[in-house]
Write a protein that holds these residues in place. Sequence first.
Motif, short mmCIF file in Angstrom:
data_model
loop_
_atom_site.label_atom_id
_atom_site.label_comp_id
_atom_site.label_asym_id
_atom_site.label_seq_id
_atom_site.Cartn_x
_atom_site.Cartn_y
_atom_site.Cartn_z
N PRO A 161 0.84 -1.21 0.00
CA PRO A 161 0.00 0.00 0.00
C PRO A 161 0.87 1.26 0.00
O PRO A 161 1.90 1.30 0.67
CB PRO A 161 -0.79 -0.11 1.32
N VAL A 162 0.45 2.24 -0.79
CA VAL A 162 1.18 3.52 -0.87
C VAL A 162 0.22 4.63 -0.47
O VAL A 162 -0.89 4.71 -0.99
CB VAL A 162 1.69 3.78 -2.30
N THR A 163 0.65 5.49 0.44
CA THR A 163 -0.14 6.67 0.79
C THR A 163 0.69 7.92 0.51
O THR A 163 1.92 7.89 0.58
CB THR A 163 -0.58 6.64 2.27
N GLN A 177 5.11 13.46 0.46
CA GLN A 177 5.87 12.26 0.80
C GLN A 177 5.04 11.03 0.48
O GLN A 177 3.83 11.01 0.70
CB GLN A 177 6.16 12.24 2.30
N LEU A 178 5.72 10.02 -0.04
CA LEU A 178 5.06 8.72 -0.21
C LEU A 178 5.47 7.86 0.95
O LEU A 178 6.65 7.85 1.34
CB LEU A 178 5.49 8.03 -1.50
N PHE A 179 4.52 7.11 1.46
CA PHE A 179 4.85 6.09 2.46
C PHE A 179 4.45 4.75 1.88
O PHE A 179 3.31 4.54 1.48
CB PHE A 179 4.11 6.33 3.78
N ILE A 180 5.42 3.85 1.80
CA ILE A 180 5.17 2.50 1.30
C ILE A 180 5.12 1.60 2.52
O ILE A 180 6.13 1.38 3.20
CB ILE A 180 6.29 2.07 0.34
N ASP A 181 3.94 1.10 2.79
CA ASP A 181 3.73 0.29 3.99
C ASP A 181 4.24 -1.13 3.75
O ASP A 181 3.67 -1.88 2.96
CB ASP A 181 2.23 0.27 4.31
#
Length: 148
Positions: free
Chosen positions: A133-135, A140-144
Amino acid sequence: MDRREFIKNSCTACLSATVLATTFSSCTPTKYISGVLGKDGLFLDVNEFVTTQNGKAAYRSFVIIRNDALQFPVCVYRFNDNEYTALWMRCTHQGTELQASGDRLQCTAHGSEFDNKGSVRTGPADRSLRSFPVTVSNNQLFIDMRAI
Ligand code: FES
């Protein structure tokens, strides 16, 4: 034009078209970054996708995160400001590291190919790539990666 000449001309045209398509799809060099590894996943700046083409600002379609703490790289595709996919670059057939080429990920071991959403386009792989999942928040991108 005889049959032999026709075949020769056709093959030359096909080869030229393939070379041109490859050349144009790979105009922007692949960008490798390490990202910032946090407790639950990777962070990267959305500006990592910004490039210039013909003197104008443009976006790369993907960047590759290579981080020493990860066994395989992660390919992050950008579809628009809010839509990204993050794909584990490990072939689902026998685990070879994939190569990114335009909107495809290819396996040099036995020829499997995946699209930019991780779906199988060509076997022998028969399962989609692992995706994370990417938010997007504050550029900023956060790749969980808690599901690794
Ligand atoms: S390991 Fe990728 S196709 Fe076999």
